[in-house]
Design a protein around this motif. Structure first.
Motif, PDB file in Angstrom:
ATOM      1  N   GLY A 163      92.081  26.365  29.926  1.00 53.98           N
ATOM      2  CA  GLY A 163      92.468  25.359  30.903  1.00 53.98           C
ATOM      3  C   GLY A 163      91.307  24.396  31.075  1.00 53.98           C
ATOM      4  O   GLY A 163      90.149  24.777  30.918  1.00 53.98           O
ATOM      5  N   LYS A 164      91.582  23.141  31.374  1.00 49.68           N
ATOM      6  CA  LYS A 164      90.531  22.136  31.574  1.00 49.68           C
ATOM      7  C   LYS A 164      90.113  22.111  33.035  1.00 49.68           C
ATOM      8  O   LYS A 164      90.958  21.955  33.923  1.00 49.68           O
ATOM      9  CB  LYS A 164      91.030  20.745  31.181  1.00 49.68           C
ATOM     10  N   CYS A 165      88.831  22.244  33.283  1.00 47.61           N
ATOM     11  CA  CYS A 165      88.298  22.154  34.638  1.00 47.61           C
ATOM     12  C   CYS A 165      88.459  20.715  35.132  1.00 47.61           C
ATOM     13  O   CYS A 165      88.124  19.767  34.429  1.00 47.61           O
ATOM     14  CB  CYS A 165      86.827  22.559  34.652  1.00 47.61           C
ATOM     15  N   GLN A 166      88.962  20.573  36.346  1.00 50.49           N
ATOM     16  CA  GLN A 166      89.194  19.240  36.876  1.00 50.49           C
ATOM     17  C   GLN A 166      87.896  18.572  37.326  1.00 50.49           C
ATOM     18  O   GLN A 166      87.819  17.356  37.397  1.00 50.49           O
ATOM     19  CB  GLN A 166      90.178  19.308  38.036  1.00 50.49           C
ATOM     20  N   SER A 178      85.285  20.802  31.373  1.00 53.46           N
ATOM     21  CA  SER A 178      84.979  21.818  30.365  1.00 53.46           C
ATOM     22  C   SER A 178      86.153  22.785  30.254  1.00 53.46           C
ATOM     23  O   SER A 178      86.974  22.902  31.167  1.00 53.46           O
ATOM     24  CB  SER A 178      83.696  22.568  30.722  1.00 53.46           C
ATOM     25  N   GLU A 179      86.227  23.485  29.131  1.00 55.41           N
ATOM     26  CA  GLU A 179      87.317  24.432  28.912  1.00 55.41           C
ATOM     27  C   GLU A 179      86.988  25.767  29.572  1.00 55.41           C
ATOM     28  O   GLU A 179      85.879  26.279  29.441  1.00 55.41           O
ATOM     29  CB  GLU A 179      87.539  24.640  27.417  1.00 55.41           C
ATOM     30  N   ILE A 180      87.971  26.305  30.284  1.00 53.66           N
ATOM     31  CA  ILE A 180      87.833  27.601  30.930  1.00 53.66           C
ATOM     32  C   ILE A 180      88.673  28.594  30.137  1.00 53.66           C
ATOM     33  O   ILE A 180      89.900  28.495  30.107  1.00 53.66           O
ATOM     34  CB  ILE A 180      88.299  27.562  32.394  1.00 53.66           C
ATOM     35  N   PRO A 181      88.044  29.567  29.469  1.00 55.30           N
ATOM     36  CA  PRO A 181      88.828  30.507  28.659  1.00 55.30           C
ATOM     37  C   PRO A 181      89.440  31.617  29.498  1.00 55.30           C
ATOM     38  O   PRO A 181      88.921  32.000  30.545  1.00 55.30           O
ATOM     39  CB  PRO A 181      87.790  31.068  27.679  1.00 55.30           C
ATOM     40  N   PHE A 182      90.567  32.121  29.023  1.00 50.86           N
ATOM     41  CA  PHE A 182      91.257  33.245  29.660  1.00 50.86           C
ATOM     42  C   PHE A 182      91.900  34.066  28.547  1.00 50.86           C
ATOM     43  O   PHE A 182      92.616  33.518  27.712  1.00 50.86           O
ATOM     44  CB  PHE A 182      92.322  32.737  30.643  1.00 50.86           C
ATOM     45  N   ILE A 183      91.636  35.360  28.521  1.00 47.69           N
ATOM     46  CA  ILE A 183      92.177  36.226  27.472  1.00 47.69           C
ATOM     47  C   ILE A 183      93.440  36.893  27.980  1.00 47.69           C
ATOM     48  O   ILE A 183      93.469  37.441  29.084  1.00 47.69           O
ATOM     49  CB  ILE A 183      91.139  37.274  27.049  1.00 47.69           C
ATOM     50  N   LYS A 200      82.745  28.317  34.503  1.00 44.03           N
ATOM     51  CA  LYS A 200      81.407  28.895  34.384  1.00 44.03           C
ATOM     52  C   LYS A 200      80.306  27.863  34.591  1.00 44.03           C
ATOM     53  O   LYS A 200      79.214  28.193  35.030  1.00 44.03           O
ATOM     54  CB  LYS A 200      81.237  29.551  33.008  1.00 44.03           C
ATOM     55  N   SER A 201      80.595  26.599  34.290  1.00 43.05           N
ATOM     56  CA  SER A 201      79.542  25.586  34.395  1.00 43.05           C
ATOM     57  C   SER A 201      79.387  25.039  35.814  1.00 43.05           C
ATOM     58  O   SER A 201      78.274  24.872  36.293  1.00 43.05           O
ATOM     59  CB  SER A 201      79.791  24.449  33.408  1.00 43.05           C
ATOM     60  N   THR A 260      89.957  26.851  39.948  1.00 41.87           N
ATOM     61  CA  THR A 260      91.092  25.955  39.780  1.00 41.87           C
ATOM     62  C   THR A 260      92.336  26.773  39.541  1.00 41.87           C
ATOM     63  O   THR A 260      92.315  27.740  38.773  1.00 41.87           O
ATOM     64  CB  THR A 260      90.864  24.991  38.586  1.00 41.87           C
ATOM     65  N   LYS A 261      93.424  26.389  40.181  1.00 43.88           N
ATOM     66  CA  LYS A 261      94.702  27.064  40.001  1.00 43.88           C
ATOM     67  C   LYS A 261      95.493  26.310  38.935  1.00 43.88           C
ATOM     68  O   LYS A 261      95.753  25.115  39.072  1.00 43.88           O
ATOM     69  CB  LYS A 261      95.472  27.100  41.317  1.00 43.88           C
TER      70      LYS A 261
END
Length: 134
Positions: free
Chosen positions: A5-8, A12-17, A39-40, A45-46
């Motif tokens: 998902g893109k952080c607003q 940056s990209e937020i990974p989720f497994i 993380k940055s 974010t929902k």
């Protein structure tokens, strides 16, 4: 499978497994909304399921590349004595065909990864009639 998902705030990209291979399966297992923490910038974010996307797996690309780069010389070393001593053209063609095995494995692994990514990214959950709890 890893979805992003893109952080607003910082883009940056937020990974989720997840173990889900489609958005519908993802929504059934986890729900339509998932909260991820960047993380940055440490912002939570929902995300709706449709805001997440999948990328091609680096592990699949590396492993298929290694199969191609290591498998081709190994098969050539095994097949080379048959190619040198072979007198029949059919023997040379059939034994030489074994050199294509790593190419086929490379193509199959890349195609499976492309199918997995496109299957997740292509089908959206919005607009469909579903009875998943909100």
């Amino acid at each position: 499978m890893k979805v992003f998902g893109k952080c607003q705030s910082c883009q940056s990209e937020i990974p989720f497994i997840t173990q889900a291979y489609t958005r519908v399966e993802f929504a059934m297992r986890i729900g339509e909304f998932v909260t991820l923490k960047c993380k940055s910038c440490k912002t939570e974010t929902k995300f709706h399921v449709d805001e997440l996307f999948a990328n091609p797996s680096k592990l699949a690309q590396i492993s298929s590349g290694l199969v191609l780069l290591i498998g081709t010389p190994l098969i050539f070393l095994v097949v080379n004595p048959f190619l040198k001593t072979g007198t029949s053209h059919y023997l040379i063609y059939s034994v030489g065909g074994f050199l294509l095995i790593p190419v086929f494995i490379y193509a199959i692994l890349n195609r499976q990864d492309q199918n997995r990514v496109s299957n997740f990214n292509r089908r959206k959950l919005k607009g469909r009639i579903h009875n998943i709890g909100s």
